[in-house]
Design a protein around this motif. Structure first.
Motif, short mmCIF file in Angstrom:
data_model
loop_
_atom_site.label_atom_id
_atom_site.label_comp_id
_atom_site.label_asym_id
_atom_site.label_seq_id
_atom_site.Cartn_x
_atom_site.Cartn_y
_atom_site.Cartn_z
N LYS A 234 11.78 3.16 -10.43
CA LYS A 234 11.08 3.48 -9.18
C LYS A 234 11.56 2.66 -7.99
O LYS A 234 10.84 2.46 -7.02
CB LYS A 234 9.56 3.34 -9.32
CG LYS A 234 8.96 4.08 -10.50
CD LYS A 234 9.21 5.57 -10.42
CE LYS A 234 8.56 6.27 -11.61
NZ LYS A 234 9.23 7.45 -12.02
N LYS B 107 16.61 3.53 -10.02
CA LYS B 107 15.82 4.73 -9.71
C LYS B 107 14.83 5.02 -10.85
O LYS B 107 13.67 5.36 -10.60
CB LYS B 107 16.72 5.93 -9.47
CG LYS B 107 16.00 7.15 -8.92
CD LYS B 107 16.96 8.24 -8.53
CE LYS B 107 17.43 7.93 -7.13
NZ LYS B 107 18.11 9.05 -6.48
N ASN C 294 14.30 3.11 -5.27
CA ASN C 294 15.30 4.01 -4.69
C ASN C 294 16.16 3.18 -3.74
O ASN C 294 15.75 2.86 -2.63
CB ASN C 294 14.61 5.16 -3.96
CG ASN C 294 15.58 6.24 -3.57
OD1 ASN C 294 16.73 6.26 -4.01
ND2 ASN C 294 15.13 7.14 -2.73
#
Length: 101
Positions: free
Chosen positions: A43, A40, A45
């Motif tokens: 970037k 996370k 997810n």
């Protein structure tokens, strides 16, 4: 202790090999939450899809990558073996068997 996570990101145009960094207590291996948090921060997810193969899939199906697979990790110990450390991560991610059954 620093732990470098080596992983491959599967894009339509091919695989991109990347690394992430986690800070853990000595003797500890990263768990699911630590790995997802690291991704996370980068970037990505993701959610854990396959515990045995250490494959993560994007939460949003519209992402430009289809999966992330952890290939190895390095705790910086001169005499450590990556295979044993990877087995340790897998064991940490697998649900524990209930005792007494």
């Amino acid at each position: 202790m620093e732990c470098i996570i080596h992983f491959d990101v599967q894009h339509p145009e091919g695989i991109k090999s990347l690394r992430g960094l986690l800070f853990l207590e000595d003797g500890k291996v990263p768990g699911e939450n630590e790995l997802i948090g690291m991704f996370k921060d980068m970037k990505f997810n993701v959610r854990l899809e396959d515990r045995e193969k250490l494959i993560f899939k994007p939460v949003n199906p519209g992402e430009k990558y289809s999966e992330i697979r952890i290939t190895s990790f390095d705790s910086g110990k001169a005499n450590s073996k990556e295979d044993n450390e990877l087995k340790s991560i897998v064991g940490n991610l697998l649900p524990q068997k209930p005792s007494g059954l």
